[in-house]
Design a protein around this motif. Structure first.
Motif, PDB file in Angstrom:
ATOM      1  N   ASP A   1       1.291  -1.134   0.641  1.00  0.00           N
ATOM      2  CA  ASP A   1       0.040   0.392  -0.184  1.00  0.00           C
ATOM      3  C   ASP A   1       1.034   1.227  -0.076  1.00  0.00           C
ATOM      4  O   ASP A   1       1.083   2.212  -0.267  1.00  0.00           O
ATOM      5  CB  ASP A   1      -0.941   0.198   1.633  1.00  0.00           C
ATOM      6  N   SER A   2       2.302   0.825   0.132  1.00  0.00           N
ATOM      7  CA  SER A   2       2.359   2.454   0.819  1.00  0.00           C
ATOM      8  C   SER A   2       3.134   3.247  -0.159  1.00  0.00           C
ATOM      9  O   SER A   2       3.620   4.033  -0.766  1.00  0.00           O
ATOM     10  CB  SER A   2       4.193   2.354   1.470  1.00  0.00           C
ATOM     11  N   GLY A   3       3.387   2.095  -1.672  1.00  0.00           N
ATOM     12  CA  GLY A   3       4.127   2.423  -2.904  1.00  0.00           C
ATOM     13  C   GLY A   3       3.230   3.636  -3.634  1.00  0.00           C
ATOM     14  O   GLY A   3       2.458   3.601  -3.478  1.00  0.00           O
ATOM     15  N   CYS A   4       3.435   4.413  -5.004  1.00  0.00           N
ATOM     16  CA  CYS A   4       2.670   5.064  -5.449  1.00  0.00           C
ATOM     17  C   CYS A   4       2.940   4.270  -6.662  1.00  0.00           C
ATOM     18  O   CYS A   4       3.435   3.495  -7.607  1.00  0.00           O
ATOM     19  CB  CYS A   4       4.412   6.323  -6.857  1.00  0.00           C
ATOM     20  N   HIS A   5       1.245   4.420  -7.155  1.00  0.00           N
ATOM     21  CA  HIS A   5       0.723   3.285  -7.849  1.00  0.00           C
ATOM     22  C   HIS A   5      -0.123   4.039  -9.166  1.00  0.00           C
ATOM     23  O   HIS A   5      -0.475   3.525 -10.370  1.00  0.00           O
ATOM     24  CB  HIS A   5      -0.760   2.641  -7.598  1.00  0.00           C
ATOM     25  N   SER A   6       0.154   5.633  -9.507  1.00  0.00           N
ATOM     26  CA  SER A   6      -0.401   6.031 -10.451  1.00  0.00           C
ATOM     27  C   SER A   6       0.623   7.268 -10.276  1.00  0.00           C
ATOM     28  O   SER A   6       1.363   8.036 -10.041  1.00  0.00           O
ATOM     29  CB  SER A   6      -2.403   6.375 -10.203  1.00  0.00           C
TER      30      SER A   6
ATOM     31  N   VAL B   1      11.485   7.490 -18.309  1.00  0.00           N
ATOM     32  CA  VAL B   1      12.552   7.154 -17.042  1.00  0.00           C
ATOM     33  C   VAL B   1      12.339   5.894 -16.965  1.00  0.00           C
ATOM     34  O   VAL B   1      11.422   5.565 -17.783  1.00  0.00           O
ATOM     35  CB  VAL B   1      11.271   7.545 -15.816  1.00  0.00           C
ATOM     36  N   LEU B   2      13.352   5.360 -15.934  1.00  0.00           N
ATOM     37  CA  LEU B   2      12.791   4.391 -16.326  1.00  0.00           C
ATOM     38  C   LEU B   2      12.119   3.439 -15.771  1.00  0.00           C
ATOM     39  O   LEU B   2      11.849   3.915 -14.758  1.00  0.00           O
ATOM     40  CB  LEU B   2      14.969   3.868 -15.261  1.00  0.00           C
ATOM     41  N   PHE B   3      12.113   2.069 -15.918  1.00  0.00           N
ATOM     42  CA  PHE B   3      10.991   1.555 -16.076  1.00  0.00           C
ATOM     43  C   PHE B   3      11.494   0.830 -14.915  1.00  0.00           C
ATOM     44  O   PHE B   3      10.224   1.007 -14.044  1.00  0.00           O
ATOM     45  CB  PHE B   3      10.566   0.542 -17.022  1.00  0.00           C
ATOM     46  N   SER B   4      12.272   0.919 -14.282  1.00  0.00           N
ATOM     47  CA  SER B   4      12.947   0.236 -13.487  1.00  0.00           C
ATOM     48  C   SER B   4      12.780   1.223 -12.143  1.00  0.00           C
ATOM     49  O   SER B   4      12.672   0.163 -10.738  1.00  0.00           O
ATOM     50  CB  SER B   4      14.641  -0.953 -13.282  1.00  0.00           C
ATOM     51  N   TRP B   5      12.941   1.619 -11.957  1.00  0.00           N
ATOM     52  CA  TRP B   5      12.383   3.166 -10.752  1.00  0.00           C
ATOM     53  C   TRP B   5      11.657   2.593 -11.070  1.00  0.00           C
ATOM     54  O   TRP B   5      10.532   2.997  -9.954  1.00  0.00           O
ATOM     55  CB  TRP B   5      12.468   4.373 -11.567  1.00  0.00           C
ATOM     56  N   LEU B   6       9.949   3.330 -11.722  1.00  0.00           N
ATOM     57  CA  LEU B   6       8.428   3.001 -11.527  1.00  0.00           C
ATOM     58  C   LEU B   6       8.292   2.009 -10.916  1.00  0.00           C
ATOM     59  O   LEU B   6       7.524   2.380  -9.761  1.00  0.00           O
ATOM     60  CB  LEU B   6       7.816   2.768 -12.854  1.00  0.00           C
ATOM     61  N   VAL B   7       9.116   0.690 -11.260  1.00  0.00           N
ATOM     62  CA  VAL B   7       8.437  -0.346 -10.085  1.00  0.00           C
ATOM     63  C   VAL B   7       8.764  -0.247  -9.134  1.00  0.00           C
ATOM     64  O   VAL B   7       8.417  -0.502  -8.102  1.00  0.00           O
ATOM     65  CB  VAL B   7       9.495  -1.811 -10.950  1.00  0.00           C
ATOM     66  N   ARG B   8      10.138  -0.005  -8.560  1.00  0.00           N
ATOM     67  CA  ARG B   8      10.568   0.270  -7.420  1.00  0.00           C
ATOM     68  C   ARG B   8       9.650   1.308  -6.469  1.00  0.00           C
ATOM     69  O   ARG B   8       9.102   1.517  -4.755  1.00  0.00           O
ATOM     70  CB  ARG B   8      12.093   1.044  -6.810  1.00  0.00           C
ATOM     71  N   GLU B   9       8.537   2.359  -7.011  1.00  0.00           N
ATOM     72  CA  GLU B   9       8.638   3.217  -6.595  1.00  0.00           C
ATOM     73  C   GLU B   9       7.391   3.115  -6.248  1.00  0.00           C
ATOM     74  O   GLU B   9       6.453   3.054  -5.600  1.00  0.00           O
ATOM     75  CB  GLU B   9       8.388   4.463  -7.638  1.00  0.00           C
ATOM     76  N   ALA B  10       6.278   1.775  -6.733  1.00  0.00           N
ATOM     77  CA  ALA B  10       4.942   0.670  -7.066  1.00  0.00           C
ATOM     78  C   ALA B  10       5.537   0.150  -5.448  1.00  0.00           C
ATOM     79  O   ALA B  10       4.616  -0.388  -5.230  1.00  0.00           O
ATOM     80  CB  ALA B  10       4.680   0.043  -7.622  1.00  0.00           C
ATOM     81  N   HIS B  11       6.705  -0.421  -4.904  1.00  0.00           N
ATOM     82  CA  HIS B  11       6.981  -1.516  -3.828  1.00  0.00           C
ATOM     83  C   HIS B  11       6.304  -2.243  -4.121  1.00  0.00           C
ATOM     84  O   HIS B  11       4.684  -2.522  -3.457  1.00  0.00           O
ATOM     85  CB  HIS B  11       6.476  -0.173  -2.629  1.00  0.00           C
ATOM     86  N   PRO B  12       6.549  -3.277  -5.207  1.00  0.00           N
ATOM     87  CA  PRO B  12       6.070  -4.454  -5.156  1.00  0.00           C
ATOM     88  C   PRO B  12       6.268  -5.582  -3.822  1.00  0.00           C
ATOM     89  O   PRO B  12       7.421  -5.350  -3.091  1.00  0.00           O
ATOM     90  CB  PRO B  12       6.331  -5.063  -6.345  1.00  0.00           C
ATOM     91  N   VAL B  13       5.470  -6.148  -3.485  1.00  0.00           N
ATOM     92  CA  VAL B  13       6.173  -7.649  -2.443  1.00  0.00           C
ATOM     93  C   VAL B  13       6.901  -8.443  -2.898  1.00  0.00           C
ATOM     94  O   VAL B  13       7.345  -8.612  -4.705  1.00  0.00           O
ATOM     95  CB  VAL B  13       4.567  -8.158  -2.296  1.00  0.00           C
ATOM     96  N   SER B  14       7.627  -8.188  -1.930  1.00  0.00           N
ATOM     97  CA  SER B  14       8.707  -9.749  -2.402  1.00  0.00           C
ATOM     98  C   SER B  14       8.232 -10.853  -3.269  1.00  0.00           C
ATOM     99  O   SER B  14       7.270 -11.327  -3.690  1.00  0.00           O
ATOM    100  CB  SER B  14       9.288 -11.093  -0.957  1.00  0.00           C
TER     101      SER B  14
END
Length: 144
Positions: free
Chosen positions: A12-17, A47-60
């Motif tokens: 829930d803590s990540g940026c999703h939009s 922007v780098l796609f990998s940065w967006l993924v990190r900012e979304a805070h995916p689960v393990s």
């Protein structure tokens, strides 16, 4: 306003939009100011796609992304490792990336052998533990 949605197995803590103006404010380490340096013959900034993924805070354990067009007519499921160098473009020299140029968001994978992974009109990224929807033709029939 056009926004890029990130859904799936996220905390829930990540940026999703993300709106294009949000991407303009990304840290310098995440921005690509000249796409042609990575993808010759292509222009834009993003922007780098990998940065967006990190900012979304995916689960393990998340290891796949399903990339869908804004209208849902196109989808490609790719392993995150194949997207390590990918760039989400949101603007060009004239301003926000317009529909006619593949906007409002367009994904490019530098050096990819499968051009079907370069997705126009990107609207949704679903992160998960396995492949999801994929509307691309079989690999031996692709001519994207």
């Amino acid at each position: 306003m056009d926004e890029l949605q990130i859904t799936g197995d996220l905390r829930d803590s990540g940026c999703h939009s993300w709106a294009p103006t949000d991407l303009d404010r990304a840290p310098a380490s995440a921005r690509v100011d000249d796409l042609s340096e990575l993808v010759p013959g292509r222009q834009g900034r993003g922007v780098l796609f990998s940065w967006l993924v990190r900012e979304a805070h995916p689960v393990s354990g998340v290891s796949w992304a399903c990339l869908e067009s804004t209208d849902g007519s196109f989808a490609a499921s790719l392993e995150l490792g194949d997207l390590e160098a990918a760039v989400v473009v949101h603007a060009d020299a004239d301003g926000p990336l317009v529909q006619a140029r593949g906007g409002p968001f367009r994904l490019f994978i530098p050096g990819a052998s499968d051009a079907c992974g370069n997705i126009k009109h990107l609207g949704r990224i679903a992160l998960g533990h396995g492949p999801e929807r994929d509307t691309r033709p079989p690999a031996d029939e692709r001519n994207c």
